[in-house]
Design an enzyme around this catalytic site. Sequence first.
Site, PDB file in Angstrom:
ATOM      1  N   GLU A 147      14.357  47.766  -4.613  1.00 56.38           N
ATOM      2  CA  GLU A 147      14.867  46.129  -4.376  1.00 56.38           C
ATOM      3  C   GLU A 147      14.484  45.959  -5.379  1.00 56.38           C
ATOM      4  OE1 GLU A 147      10.810  45.908  -1.914  1.00 56.38           O
ATOM      5  OE2 GLU A 147      11.318  47.659  -0.869  1.00 56.38           O
ATOM      6  N   GLU A 252      13.279  53.969   5.122  1.00 51.40           N
ATOM      7  CA  GLU A 252      12.471  53.797   5.921  1.00 51.40           C
ATOM      8  C   GLU A 252      12.086  53.319   6.593  1.00 51.40           C
ATOM      9  OE1 GLU A 252      11.107  51.206   2.387  1.00 51.40           O
ATOM     10  OE2 GLU A 252      10.744  52.330   1.267  1.00 51.40           O
TER      11      GLU A 252
HETATM   12  O1  G3I Z   1      -5.867  52.634   1.657  1.00 47.56           O
HETATM   13  C1  G3I Z   1      -6.577  51.532   1.005  1.00 47.56           C
HETATM   14  C2  G3I Z   1      -7.747  51.185   1.165  1.00 47.56           C
HETATM   15  O2  G3I Z   1      -8.812  52.090   0.534  1.00 47.56           O
HETATM   16  C3  G3I Z   1      -8.557  49.508  -0.068  1.00 47.56           C
HETATM   17  O3  G3I Z   1      -9.870  49.715   0.163  1.00 47.56           O
HETATM   18  C4  G3I Z   1      -7.255  48.708   0.316  1.00 47.56           C
HETATM   19  C5  G3I Z   1      -7.419  47.989  -0.538  1.00 47.56           C
HETATM   20  O4  G3I Z   1      -7.147  47.836  -1.635  1.00 47.56           O
HETATM   21  O5  G3I Z   1      -6.134  49.462   0.187  1.00 47.56           O
HETATM   22  C6  G3I Z   1      -5.668  50.205   1.238  1.00 47.56           C
HETATM   23  O6  G3I Z   1      -4.697  50.851   0.370  1.00 47.56           O
HETATM   24  C7  G3I Z   1      -3.592  49.897   1.009  1.00 47.56           C
HETATM   25  C8  G3I Z   1      -2.125  50.794   1.786  1.00 47.56           C
HETATM   26  O7  G3I Z   1      -0.501  49.900   2.022  1.00 47.56           O
HETATM   27  C9  G3I Z   1      -2.623  51.473   2.993  1.00 47.56           C
HETATM   28  O8  G3I Z   1      -3.146  50.020   3.752  1.00 47.56           O
HETATM   29  C10 G3I Z   1      -2.833  49.625  -0.557  1.00 47.56           C
HETATM   30  O9  G3I Z   1      -3.775  48.584  -1.077  1.00 47.56           O
HETATM   31  C11 G3I Z   1      -1.573  48.888  -0.103  1.00 47.56           C
HETATM   32  O10 G3I Z   1      -0.668  48.310  -1.849  1.00 47.56           O
HETATM   33  C12 G3I Z   1       0.404  49.398   0.428  1.00 47.56           C
HETATM   34  O11 G3I Z   1       0.431  49.109   0.988  1.00 47.56           O
HETATM   35  C13 G3I Z   1       2.068  49.566   1.114  1.00 47.56           C
HETATM   36  C14 G3I Z   1       2.555  48.613  -0.017  1.00 47.56           C
HETATM   37  O12 G3I Z   1       4.339  49.693   0.077  1.00 47.56           O
HETATM   38  C15 G3I Z   1       2.557  48.388  -0.972  1.00 47.56           C
HETATM   39  O13 G3I Z   1       2.392  49.945  -1.373  1.00 47.56           O
HETATM   40  C16 G3I Z   1       2.047  50.055   2.285  1.00 47.56           C
HETATM   41  O14 G3I Z   1       1.423  50.851   3.085  1.00 47.56           O
HETATM   42  C17 G3I Z   1       3.752  50.802   2.553  1.00 47.56           C
HETATM   43  O15 G3I Z   1       4.277  50.527   3.603  1.00 47.56           O
HETATM   44  C18 G3I Z   1       4.465  49.701   1.780  1.00 47.56           C
HETATM   45  O16 G3I Z   1       6.104  50.446   2.457  1.00 47.56           O
HETATM   46  C19 G3I Z   1       6.746  49.132   1.327  1.00 47.56           C
HETATM   47  C20 G3I Z   1       7.710  50.415   0.404  1.00 47.56           C
HETATM   48  O17 G3I Z   1       6.999  51.649  -0.716  1.00 47.56           O
HETATM   49  C21 G3I Z   1       9.558  50.125  -0.004  1.00 47.56           C
HETATM   50  N1  G3I Z   1       9.531  49.577   1.127  1.00 47.56           N
HETATM   51  C22 G3I Z   1       8.708  48.610   1.354  1.00 47.56           C
HETATM   52  C23 G3I Z   1       7.991  48.731   2.604  1.00 47.56           C
HETATM   53  C24 G3I Z   1       7.364  48.020   3.267  1.00 47.56           C
HETATM   54  O18 G3I Z   1       6.227  46.643   2.711  1.00 47.56           O
END
Ligand code: G3I
Length: 363
Positions: A147, A252
């Site tokens: 991105e 994705e």
């Molecule tokens: O599981 C932990 C939890 O234990 C903790 O308490 C909480 C607070 O920090 O975080 C939780 O993990 C989070 C995870 O999602 C599960 O919900 C991460 O912080 C959070 O950053 C993560 O977000 C992910 C996001 O990317 C950022 O990394 C999303 O799951 C994921 O679907 C999303 O995926 C992105 C691709 O990498 C790139 N393209 C877009 C796509 C959607 O945004």
Amino acid sequence: MKFMLVVVLLWPFLAFADLYKAYKNHFDIGVSVSGKQLFRDDKIKVVNKNFNSVTAEYSMKWNFVELEQGVYNFNWTDSFIDYAENNNKNVIGHTLVWHKSNPEWLFVDADGKPETKEKLLRKLEYHINTYVGRYRGKVKGWDVVNEAFNFDGSYRSSRWLDIIGEDYIEKAFKFAHQADPDAELYYNDYGLVNPKKQDAVVALIKRLKKKGIPIHAVGIQGHYSLTYPDLKALDKTIARFATLGIKVMITELDVSVLPFPGQEERGEDAVISTERMTALNPFVEQLPDDVEQQLADRYVSLFKVFLKHHKSVSRVTFWGITDAHNWRNNWPLQGRTDYPLIFDRSLKAKPAYEALVKLPQAL
Ligand code: G3I
């Protein structure tokens, strides 16, 4: 004779038991796996049976593996790689350079001042050498840069761009190639049916190839809906990238069934009436059968486009195993109930799954 009769009767069940086997002559079928799901037997059983490529949804991002400078936490990734090796799954490393999920220390020096270009490049090279090098030969391909462009084709603003400049992208690809010369290297982005953004990525790929910098595929993030993108636009997008002599991957894939909110409804301080929120989140209890069927039909339409280009498309990855854990429940609005994937909240295969398993044979 009896044996033949048994095979004929069981054929539909034997042949189409696993999603990825239905597409074995076309492209890999992948899925993203979250940190906790790797250790959930029920979810991993679904992954084992239906997917031959796995991507970490977030646990392989920089802030998960090196939260503090030089202090690596590879525990989860080691387990993920071991799982993939023991279950014959291709691993996609996601992602090395992104404007999100970076640790605090990355873009500042010891005094908290903005890092210099030279030192940030050294941090990047060291991280990639350590990280990609550790899994050399075990990761099929890396989303090297994620991105980097806006919809108008300009470079997305990021600390990478601010400090290093536009060539942070080619540096990342160079470092990744030197760390694992055999790994495939990808540029990954969303909204690539958008003409100006598509032009910018096409130009980037041509630039990298002209400079002899290895890039093997473009990742088209498939964050779609029942109506977006237009199928003809998607068809033309895949065809255009394929002319660049690289592979095309749908990286994705999820298909939201919910209405998309207006721009003014998406801000953190947006005020949405109860009535309007009900309209934006209409299926809290369950998904009506007719919408379930629309979802199945939409997935079939999308896969028909992918199959048309199967000589160029090498992978289609679903962004999540089950509707229960999917980022679309919280994007573009927090706290909705979406149904974007092919396994429901109780891990049961949906009509979309059944339709996709049968599709290749039906064409
Ligand atoms: O599981 C932990 C939890 O234990 C903790 O308490 C909480 C607070 O920090 O975080 C939780 O993990 C989070 C995870 O999602 C599960 O919900 C991460 O912080 C959070 O950053 C993560 O977000 C992910 C996001 O990317 C950022 O990394 C999303 O799951 C994921 O679907 C999303 O995926 C992105 C691709 O990498 C790139 N393209 C877009 C796509 C959607 O945004």
